[in-house]
Design a protein around this motif. Structure first.
Motif, PDB file in Angstrom:
ATOM      1  N   HIS A  40       0.825  -1.203   0.000  1.00  0.00           N
ATOM      2  CA  HIS A  40       0.000   0.000   0.000  1.00  0.00           C
ATOM      3  C   HIS A  40       0.863   1.259   0.000  1.00  0.00           C
ATOM      4  N   TYR A  41       0.270   2.315  -0.563  1.00  0.00           N
ATOM      5  CA  TYR A  41       0.941   3.617  -0.641  1.00  0.00           C
ATOM      6  C   TYR A  41      -0.064   4.694  -0.277  1.00  0.00           C
ATOM      7  N   ARG A  64       4.510   4.518   6.197  1.00  0.00           N
ATOM      8  CA  ARG A  64       5.119   4.706   7.516  1.00  0.00           C
ATOM      9  C   ARG A  64       5.355   6.182   7.810  1.00  0.00           C
ATOM     10  N   THR A  65       5.381   7.008   6.762  1.00  0.00           N
ATOM     11  CA  THR A  65       5.618   8.438   6.945  1.00  0.00           C
ATOM     12  C   THR A  65       4.437   9.287   6.475  1.00  0.00           C
ATOM     13  N   HIS A  66       3.382   8.663   6.013  1.00  0.00           N
ATOM     14  CA  HIS A  66       2.171   9.354   5.563  1.00  0.00           C
ATOM     15  C   HIS A  66       0.951   8.803   6.292  1.00  0.00           C
ATOM     16  N   GLN A  67      -0.126   9.551   6.253  1.00  0.00           N
ATOM     17  CA  GLN A  67      -1.371   9.163   6.929  1.00  0.00           C
ATOM     18  C   GLN A  67      -1.982   7.930   6.275  1.00  0.00           C
ATOM     19  N   VAL A  68      -2.212   6.896   7.070  1.00  0.00           N
ATOM     20  CA  VAL A  68      -2.860   5.674   6.605  1.00  0.00           C
ATOM     21  C   VAL A  68      -4.364   5.816   6.835  1.00  0.00           C
ATOM     22  N   PRO A  69      -5.179   5.722   5.782  1.00  0.00           N
ATOM     23  CA  PRO A  69      -6.630   5.894   5.963  1.00  0.00           C
ATOM     24  C   PRO A  69      -7.277   4.711   6.689  1.00  0.00           C
ATOM     25  N   ASP A  70      -8.356   5.019   7.372  1.00  0.00           N
ATOM     26  CA  ASP A  70      -9.160   3.989   8.022  1.00  0.00           C
ATOM     27  C   ASP A  70     -10.178   3.441   7.021  1.00  0.00           C
TER      28      ASP A  70
END
Length: 118
Positions: free
Chosen positions: A73-74, A111-117
């Motif tokens: 994922h990105y 790991r350095t960006h917002q991971v969406p729910d």
């Protein structure tokens, strides 16, 4: 009882209109776990030996990509980059240069960006 009948009527109407019934699909993403793809637009890729499927949620700028048989994922990936990936002469080269990047924390690393729910 009435709600069940209404749901059945709606399902029959969709089927009768030639629309396929909605199907849920969940994939296991490395470093994240299961993700339901109901809000994603997915494309199976046949012109790359490395990238076999891409799924993108435009509203959340979140891409799931299958490399060989593993999903990754990105995060915070702009739609213009996603479109450019699909149009690139070499999807693998574009992915390696513009999405994965060099080092451990590429430009769209979750790991350095917002991971969406979901």
């Amino acid at each position: 009882m009435r709600a069940q009948r209404t749901l059945l009527v709606a399902a029959v109407a969709l089927y009768g209109a030639g629309l396929p019934p909605a199907r849920a699909e969940t994939v296991s993403v490395k470093y994240r776990g299961p993700v339901d793809l109901k809000t994603f637009a997915c494309d199976d890729i046949s012109r790359s030996s490395f990238i076999t499927r891409v799924c993108y949620d435009r509203a959340k700028q979140y891409m799931i990509i299958r490399l060989n048989s593993t999903y990754y994922h990105y995060c915070e990936l702009p739609s213009a980059i996603f479109s450019a990936l699909l149009e690139a002469p070499s999807m693998g080269a574009f992915y390696n240069e513009r999405i994965k990047g060099s080092g451990l924390d590429g430009p769209f690393d979750c790991r350095t960006h917002q991971v969406p729910d979901y």
